[in-house]
Design an enzyme around this catalytic site. Structure first.
Site, PDB file in Angstrom:
ATOM      1  N   LYS A  58      39.702  39.889  43.285  1.00 52.81           N
ATOM      2  CA  LYS A  58      41.129  40.002  42.942  1.00 52.81           C
ATOM      3  C   LYS A  58      41.872  38.669  43.012  1.00 52.81           C
ATOM      4  O   LYS A  58      42.833  38.457  42.275  1.00 52.81           O
ATOM      5  CB  LYS A  58      41.810  41.021  43.860  1.00 52.81           C
ATOM      6  CG  LYS A  58      41.467  42.442  43.511  1.00 52.81           C
ATOM      7  CD  LYS A  58      42.239  43.439  44.327  1.00 52.81           C
ATOM      8  CE  LYS A  58      41.835  44.830  43.855  1.00 52.81           C
ATOM      9  NZ  LYS A  58      42.442  45.910  44.570  1.00 52.81           N
ATOM     10  N   GLY A 117      42.095  44.201  57.951  1.00 53.64           N
ATOM     11  CA  GLY A 117      41.556  43.512  56.779  1.00 53.64           C
ATOM     12  C   GLY A 117      42.547  42.519  56.207  1.00 53.64           C
ATOM     13  O   GLY A 117      43.766  42.697  56.338  1.00 53.64           O
ATOM     14  N   GLY A 120      42.627  41.079  49.254  1.00 59.03           N
ATOM     15  CA  GLY A 120      43.697  41.296  48.277  1.00 59.03           C
ATOM     16  C   GLY A 120      44.524  42.535  48.585  1.00 59.03           C
ATOM     17  O   GLY A 120      45.762  42.508  48.558  1.00 59.03           O
ATOM     18  N   ALA A 121      43.862  43.644  48.925  1.00 61.60           N
ATOM     19  CA  ALA A 121      44.586  44.892  49.183  1.00 61.60           C
ATOM     20  C   ALA A 121      45.495  44.737  50.396  1.00 61.60           C
ATOM     21  O   ALA A 121      46.605  45.287  50.437  1.00 61.60           O
ATOM     22  CB  ALA A 121      43.602  46.032  49.396  1.00 61.60           C
TER      23      ALA A 121
HETATM   24  O1  LIG Z   1      37.545  51.324  43.376  1.00 58.42           O
HETATM   25  C1  LIG Z   1      38.154  51.238  42.291  1.00 58.42           C
HETATM   26  O2  LIG Z   1      37.777  51.835  41.276  1.00 58.42           O
HETATM   27  C2  LIG Z   1      39.364  50.420  42.255  1.00 58.42           C
HETATM   28  C3  LIG Z   1      39.917  49.999  43.450  1.00 58.42           C
HETATM   29  C4  LIG Z   1      41.087  49.102  43.517  1.00 58.42           C
HETATM   30  O3  LIG Z   1      40.633  47.794  43.829  1.00 58.42           O
HETATM   31  C5  LIG Z   1      41.870  49.100  42.225  1.00 58.42           C
HETATM   32  O4  LIG Z   1      42.803  48.024  42.248  1.00 58.42           O
HETATM   33  C6  LIG Z   1      40.976  48.988  40.992  1.00 58.42           C
HETATM   34  O5  LIG Z   1      41.768  49.056  39.820  1.00 58.42           O
HETATM   35  C7  LIG Z   1      39.983  50.140  40.954  1.00 58.42           C
END
Ligand SMILES: O=C(O)C1=C[C@@H](O)[C@@H](O)[C@H](O)C1
Ligand SMILES: Nc1ncnc2c1ncn2[C@@H]1O[C@H](COP(=O)(O)OP(=O)(O)OP(=O)(O)O)[C@@H](O)[C@H]1O
Ligand SMILES: [Mg+2]
Length: 413
Positions: A58, A117, A120-121
């Site tokens: 990300k 954590g 990015g998240a």
């Molecule tokens: O596990 C997934 O499919 C995702 C998780 C996130 O990182 C989301 O931001 C991504 O668009 C899809």
């Protein structure tokens, strides 16, 4: 290289994104597992239409796209799309976490919040939590830096805990990052993991009476927002319906109940009616051991059988969308209750004691209906602790299967 729409990441076997995007019927969406060494070539030379981006790319992807203000603010991108001949990057996780938070009823205002954590998240979650006027926000990281707390020194008075790490994600579905017993003031836990449905962290939080949310609402809301960037069409009105459909579709249907009550028979009928794959844990044990269940009981004893059963349950119950018939005593071990509950809807089969089959079943063979009633009285609390719904097995198997499917649909509304 030519690509359509899809999810870019390193390991993606856990992802439900293709299911969500393909359900919209507007475009084809796949998985693009790319190694760190191949990322640059993928971003520069891949002729994809649009991407979601997940761990660990990300932040890295920011250098290949034109960032919009929200992506600049958060320093990470989860959506890449073409507009006016330019490859652009935005962040819809922000929108997804806002949706999750409002749906969960968890309010960070004036609370001590611990975010686990620092990827990015985590940055996205922190930015939203800070806007909610919390008393304090701590971010736990394995990286040593003044802005983070270490896992050896977590604030034990945290009131809200949010896991943004992948710990507990399929296929490592039984891993957990902290023990909530150490956090006496904790009232609510959010785990951004969505596969399994309930990580061990969420199952523990639930048992301790805390409010919980998994990552499904965020996953669906961010996906539908990304779809708007991909197509220029609006999909948000479908958010609640897709969450509900996804939940029903991906959870296993686990059949529990007394020995000989019809778990295998009814499980097969449910699988036939739904097109799901059927697995019997007893058959799997027999396959692995190369011996029948009475032989295993006779030579190794019940405890050894229960350990084999637990290993099989662990392997099967972390999968998605199966129909799983268990052995009658599988709910007796406490660990098995969590294994069954983490990614499944549990259905208890009830059958008149006089109709229970006992032949070839070591714990019920030779028992009268009265003895079996006593056995049920002893086990009832275990079935109750696991089951989501129960159904009487007193019709043809196909009819009982229909009742189960109907109850599951109504239960998920
Ligand atoms: O596990 C997934 O499919 C995702 C998780 C996130 O990182 C989301 O931001 C991504 O668009 C899809
Ligand atoms: N609805 C039904 N109608 C007619 N026969 C049934 C029905 N349900 C179960 N049976 C019969 O009852 C017997 C026991 O069923 P089954 O083997 O499916 O039970 P089980 O719960 O899986 O047993 P175990 O605990 O040993 O795994 C079988 O002979 C099966 O054909
Ligand atoms: Mg069976």
């Amino acid at each position: 290289m030519s690509f359509g729409f899809g999810l870019l990441g390193e390991k993606l076997s856990h992802s439900y994104s293709p299911m969500i995007h393909n359900a919209l019927g507007a475009y084809d969406y796949g998985l693009y597992e790319v190694t760190p060494e191949a990322l640059e070539d993928f971003m520069k030379n891949g002729t994809f239409s649009g991407l979601n981006v997940t761990s660990p790319y990300k932040k890295e992807v920011c250098k290949y796209v034109e960032l919009d203000p929200i992506a600049i603010k958060l320093g990470n991108v989860n959506t890449v799309y073409h507009k006016d001949g330019i490859l652009r990057g935005t962040n819809t996780d922000y929108f997804g976490f806002l949706y999750l938070l409002s749906l969960s009823g968890i309010n960070p205002e004036d609370k001590k919040v611990l975010i686990l954590g620092s990827g990015g998240a985590s940055d996205t979650v922190k930015s939203i939590i800070e806007a909610c006027k919390p008393k304090d926000v701590f971010v736990a990281s394995r990286k040593k830096s003044k802005e983070y707390v270490s896992y050896n020194n977590l604030p034990k008075d945290a009131q809200i805990i949010i896991n943004t790490t992948p710990v507990g994600t399929y296929p490592n579905s039984y891993d957990t990052i902290i023990d909530l017993k150490d956090f006496e003031k904790c009232e609510a836990v959010i785990d951004l993991v969505y596969n399994p449905f309930k990580t061990p962290l969420l199952l523990q939080a639930e048992k301790l009476g805390m409010k919980i949310s998994n990552g499904i609402p965020m996953l669906v809301a961010q996906a539908l927002r990304s779809a708007e960037f991909f197509t220029g069409m609006s999909f948000r009105r479908y958010t609640a319906d897709i969450i509900q459909e996804l939940e029903t579709y991906v959870k296993n249907i686990v059949i529990i109940g007394m020995p000989g009550s019809g778990k295998t028979t009814i499980g097969k009928a449910v699988a036939a009616a739904t097109g799901r794959t059927f697995i019997s844990t007893d058959e799997e044990i027999v396959k692995r051991a190369g011996r029948s269940i009475p032989e295993i009981f006779a030579s190794d004893g019940e405890e050894a059988f229960r350990s084999m059963e637990q290993a099989v349950l662990k392997d099967i119950c972390k999968e998605s969308g199966l129909v799983i018939a268990t052995g009658g005593g599988s709910v007796l071990r406490d660990e098995n209750k969590d294994i069954i509950r983490c990614n499944s809807i549990a259905v208890e089969i009830l059958r008149d004691y006089s109709l229970l089959s006992t032949e070839g079943r070591p714990l019920s063979e030779g028992k009268s209906a009265e003895d079996l009633e006593v056995m049920y009285a002893e086990r009832n609390c275990h079935y109750d602790a696991v089951k989501d719904i129960s159904v009487e097995n007193n019709l043809a198997p196909e009819e009982v299967a229909k009742l189960i499917i109907d109850k599951i649909r109504r239960n998920s509304k």
